[in-house]
Design a protein around this motif. Structure first.
Motif, short mmCIF file in Angstrom:
data_model
loop_
_atom_site.label_atom_id
_atom_site.label_comp_id
_atom_site.label_asym_id
_atom_site.label_seq_id
_atom_site.Cartn_x
_atom_site.Cartn_y
_atom_site.Cartn_z
N PRO A 15 -33.74 22.93 21.81
CA PRO A 15 -33.10 21.70 22.26
C PRO A 15 -32.14 21.09 21.25
O PRO A 15 -32.12 19.88 21.05
N TYR A 16 -31.42 21.92 20.64
CA TYR A 16 -30.48 21.40 19.65
C TYR A 16 -29.09 21.98 19.87
O TYR A 16 -28.94 23.12 20.26
N SER A 17 -28.14 21.20 19.62
CA SER A 17 -26.77 21.67 19.77
C SER A 17 -26.43 22.46 18.52
O SER A 17 -27.14 22.43 17.54
N TYR A 18 -25.33 23.11 18.57
CA TYR A 18 -24.94 23.89 17.40
C TYR A 18 -24.73 22.95 16.21
O TYR A 18 -24.97 23.30 15.08
N ILE A 19 -24.29 21.82 16.53
CA ILE A 19 -24.04 20.87 15.45
C ILE A 19 -25.37 20.50 14.79
O ILE A 19 -25.48 20.43 13.58
N SER A 20 -26.34 20.30 15.61
CA SER A 20 -27.65 19.95 15.08
C SER A 20 -28.20 21.10 14.25
O SER A 20 -28.69 20.91 13.14
N LEU A 21 -28.11 22.25 14.81
CA LEU A 21 -28.65 23.40 14.12
C LEU A 21 -27.95 23.62 12.77
O LEU A 21 -28.60 23.88 11.75
N THR A 22 -26.69 23.49 12.84
CA THR A 22 -25.94 23.70 11.61
C THR A 22 -26.29 22.63 10.58
O THR A 22 -26.47 22.92 9.40
N ALA A 23 -26.37 21.44 11.08
CA ALA A 23 -26.70 20.35 10.17
C ALA A 23 -28.08 20.58 9.56
O ALA A 23 -28.30 20.30 8.39
N MET A 24 -28.95 21.08 10.37
CA MET A 24 -30.30 21.32 9.88
C MET A 24 -30.25 22.33 8.75
O MET A 24 -30.85 22.14 7.70
N ALA A 25 -29.54 23.37 9.02
CA ALA A 25 -29.46 24.43 8.02
C ALA A 25 -28.90 23.89 6.70
O ALA A 25 -29.47 24.11 5.64
N ILE A 26 -27.83 23.21 6.84
CA ILE A 26 -27.20 22.67 5.63
C ILE A 26 -28.13 21.71 4.93
O ILE A 26 -28.34 21.77 3.72
N GLN A 27 -28.67 20.85 5.71
CA GLN A 27 -29.52 19.85 5.14
C GLN A 27 -30.76 20.46 4.50
O GLN A 27 -31.33 19.93 3.57
N HIS A 28 -31.12 21.54 5.02
CA HIS A 28 -32.32 22.18 4.49
C HIS A 28 -32.07 22.91 3.20
O HIS A 28 -32.98 23.21 2.45
N SER A 29 -30.86 23.20 2.94
CA SER A 29 -30.57 23.93 1.72
C SER A 29 -30.73 23.02 0.51
O SER A 29 -30.58 21.81 0.61
N ALA A 30 -31.03 23.64 -0.56
CA ALA A 30 -31.24 22.87 -1.77
C ALA A 30 -30.00 22.10 -2.18
O ALA A 30 -30.07 21.00 -2.67
N GLU A 31 -28.90 22.69 -1.94
CA GLU A 31 -27.69 22.03 -2.39
C GLU A 31 -26.91 21.38 -1.28
O GLU A 31 -25.78 20.97 -1.46
N LYS A 32 -27.51 21.35 -0.17
CA LYS A 32 -26.85 20.71 0.96
C LYS A 32 -25.52 21.33 1.30
O LYS A 32 -24.60 20.64 1.72
N MET A 33 -25.50 22.56 1.13
CA MET A 33 -24.28 23.25 1.50
C MET A 33 -24.63 24.72 1.64
O MET A 33 -25.46 25.23 0.91
N LEU A 34 -24.01 25.36 2.57
CA LEU A 34 -24.31 26.77 2.78
C LEU A 34 -23.09 27.54 3.25
O LEU A 34 -22.22 27.00 3.89
N PRO A 35 -23.12 28.79 2.91
CA PRO A 35 -22.03 29.62 3.41
C PRO A 35 -22.36 29.95 4.86
O PRO A 35 -23.52 29.88 5.27
N LEU A 36 -21.38 30.29 5.55
CA LEU A 36 -21.59 30.58 6.95
C LEU A 36 -22.73 31.55 7.21
O LEU A 36 -23.60 31.32 8.06
N SER A 37 -22.71 32.58 6.48
CA SER A 37 -23.74 33.59 6.70
C SER A 37 -25.15 33.03 6.54
O SER A 37 -26.08 33.45 7.22
#
Length: 414
Positions: A15-37
DNA sequence: AAGTGTTTACGTTTAG
DNA sequence: CTAAACGTAAACACTT
């Protein structure tokens, strides 16, 4: 039948949009940033649904990254191998999902670029959503939804030498290039020039944010649900803990996202989120329910700190009024005191295989540094006082980076 | 060549 | 119902 028992959720679309998913991923990273892969990986790891048709959804995801202003691109440092840049969240996109639904935002986060002097550009492609010329149209005079629009006046061409996350801080703290990785926010600033477009504004904004406090908490300013600061008592404590600890919990933090009530579903009724989620066959983390289930890899994993934060949020912490005139939480973002840890000048960018989760672990108490803790933020505390000011007059060195670019955030009531 | 990024275009869904 | 948000496809341009 739809007994979510354990069958795969794979066949169900999260139930998440791509934006949500992406945000989750980024937010979940230690540095709040991730490469696309890595964003891909994150999603595929926890959402089986996305293990298929990769070509399709990844294209969509990329489209979203480029198209939405809430995502900002941060170039890699020359010494960092790999393809593509890092992606981070725009510091002001914090409340995109304030409506509680991660499927659809109430309003698209758009950065306003005032600059365009010669930009009668209407001609060109304004985002479909935003009119040409990039002006977002308010069309809703009703609720004074105060939206923060960051306006960038004059962006420079900065030549970024050390775009990496670290850079950000370095800029503010005058630390060596390889300072600790900080909030992407700032980073952007450093790398602003790299590519035109939304990135520039983002960069500026980021810079401001970073300057004002940088760091994890600062990575994304303006949270609506987790006022980083200024809450009352316990809540404050909880929030603070969350912030200084495992990295602040941005609304997109997976913990929040998954843990928060899934209004998209609850809205009408008000069922306890746990039930709903469960019904949907989704693991129910525990904000309300406390049922941290982990059917999905990391989804829903909520550490105690997060829980605390959630609790605070649930407790109804008022949205901090402490936002500066520029949309950047005036002091909220600065953890000056709370954490002036000696950021360990570390790796700018841990290898992609970084153990995000583990890095979050560190401590609630010990800022210390064990080893590769990105405690970058801290460093940035540099200019806490006035974000903008600091932006303009580089606290330091890397002056080059923000030279000439002036940021301007404006509060707009639409 | 493959992975990334940007942009258009257009159909679908849903908030208001 | 309408407009905006969202999803998908696709055509490039760039970079590694």
């Amino acid at each position: 039948m739809p007994r979510p028992g354990k069958s795969s959720y794979s066949d169900q679309k999260p139930p998440y949009s791509y934006i949500s998913l992406t945000a989750m991923a980024i937010q979940h990273s230690a540095e709040k940033m991730l490469p696309l892969s890595d964003i891909y990986k994150f999603i595929m790891e926890r959402f089986p649904y996305y293990r298929e048709h990769t070509q399709r959804w990844q294209n969509s995801l990329r489209h979203n990254l480029s198209f939405n202003d809430c995502f900002i691109k941060i170039p890699r440092r020359p010494d960092q191998p790999g393809k593509g840049s890092f992606w981070a969240l725009h510091p002001d996109c914090g409340d995109m999902f304030e409506n509680g639904s991660f499927l659809r935002r109430r309003k698209r986060f758009k950065v306003l670029r005032a600059d365009h002097a010669h930009l009668h550009a209407g001609s060109t492609k304004g985002a479909p959503g935003a009119g040409p010329g990039g002006h977002l149209h308010p069309h809703h005079h009703h609720h004074p939804t105060t939206t923060i629009i960051t306006t960038l006046l004059r962006t420079t061409t900065i030549t970024t030498t050390h775009p990496s996350p670290a850079a950000y801080c370095s800029a503010a703290a005058s630390a060596p290039p390889v300072a600790a990785p900080a909030a992407p926010t700032a980073a952007v600033a450093a790398s602003a020039a790299v590519s035109p477009g939304k990135m520039q504004e983002a960069a500026a904004v980021a810079a401001a944010a970073a300057a004002s406090g940088g760091g994890r908490v600062g990575s994304v300013g303006r949270l609506s649900q987790f006022p980083p600061y200024g809450l009352g008592s316990a809540a404050a404590a909880a929030a603070a803990a969350a912030a200084s600890t495992s990295g602040f919990k941005h609304p997109f933090a997976i913990e929040n996202i998954i843990g928060r009530d899934y209004k998209g579903v609850l809205q009408a009724g008000g069922l306890p989120l746990a039930s709903v989620m469960h019904h949907l066959g989704y693991p129910v983390p525990g904000q309300l329910g406390n049922v941290v289930s982990s059917v999905w890899p990391h989804v829903g994993v909520m550490d105690s700190v997060a829980a605390a934060a959630a609790a605070a949020a649930a407790a109804g912490v008022p949205v901090g009024p402490e936002y500066g005139a520029f949309g950047v939480p005036v002091k909220a973002l600065c953890h000056s005191a709370s954490q002036s840890l000696p950021a360990v000048p570390v790796p700018i960018k841990p290898t992609p295989a970084l153990p995000p989760v583990s890095s979050l672990q560190p401590a609630l108490t010990v800022p210390a540094a064990s080893q590769q803790p990105p405690a970058p933020s801290t460093v940035c505390s540099a200019a806490a006082a006035s974000p903008v000011a600091s932006l303009l007059e580089p606290t330091a060195p890397t002056a080059a980076e923000s030279k000439g670019s002036s940021l301007h955030s404006v509060l707009v009531h639409s």
